[in-house]
Design a protein around this motif. Structure first.
Motif: not given
Length: 222
Positions: A12-13, A23, A135, A206
């Motif tokens: 989702e990110r 991904k 992060h 991301t």
């Protein structure tokens, strides 16, 4: 030597990149990230690989096939919906059950050699820990040089690379569940060892981190 690549997440990110591409197939240094994983596993001596798939899993099947192009034998653990890390590993156990097997997240870039560690029988897991990235400054676990603990200082980040014994999952039931609570319980029992790794590691969770990694590779920084 058996290993599993966790590749079922929707990412989702990473949207919108993952709306049409899973991904693990996003490109790093001109090649799908999954391809780097498979080559590294082959180089380390692994031959039996399980990949769990859900979101756009047919694309992963089309890219990897039976694994022979990488010198591997690849099986697929299909999930109608992603079962999270713990549930995904548990579902794949019939293909992984050995004294020790490796699991690696499909969305990390790391130059760890993936050499199979030698674990005392008392240990159920061996995790690779790294310095806390920007992060995730709070880290995940405390490492005393031999055992990993859920609390204490200094804390390090779990890299997404770990070796596990099937006994870690002995009380689990089929379904969706995370891996972390199992690890923490085993840590409380003194059953999780590990290592600190100071090499190259990047989370590509991301679009910004993916772009940064490709830029660093293009500049020859790694």
């Amino acid at each position: 030597m058996r290993a599993m690549i966790l590749a079922a997440g929707r990412g989702e990110r990473m949207r919108p990149l993952t709306d049409h591409t899973p991904k693990p197939l996003l490109r790093v240094d001109g090649k799908p990230l999954l391809g780097h994983h498979l080559q590294r596993l082959a180089n380390a001596g692994y031959r039996e690989i399980v990949i769990n798939i859900a979101h756009l899993g047919e694309q992963i099947r089309a890219y990897v096939g039976d694994g022979s192009a990488f010198g591997l034998h690849v099986r697929y653990s299909e999930e109608s919906e992603a079962l999270e890390t713990g549930g995904g590993i548990f579902r794949a156990l019939p293909w992984l059950e050995d004294d020790l097997f490796l699991v690696i997240n499909g969305d990390v870039w790391c130059d760890h050699p993936l050499t199979m560690p030698t674990l005392p029988r008392a240990l159920l897991a061996h995790l690779v820990l790294i310095d806390n990235p920007a992060h995730h400054p709070q880290g995940d676990f405390f490492f005393d040089g031999r055992r990993i603990h859920p609390a204490g200082e200094p804390r390090f980040t779990f890299s997404g690379i770990g070796w596990y014994r099937p006994e870690l999952f002995s009380h689990c039931k089929p379904g969706r569940f995370p891996l972390a609570p199992l690890l923490r319980e085993a840590m409380h029992q003194g059953q999780v060892g590990g290592e600190y790794y100071a090499g190259i590691w990047r989370d590509v969770g991301t679009p910004e981190r993916l772009a940064e990694l490709n830029q660093l590779l293009e500049q020859g920084m790694f």
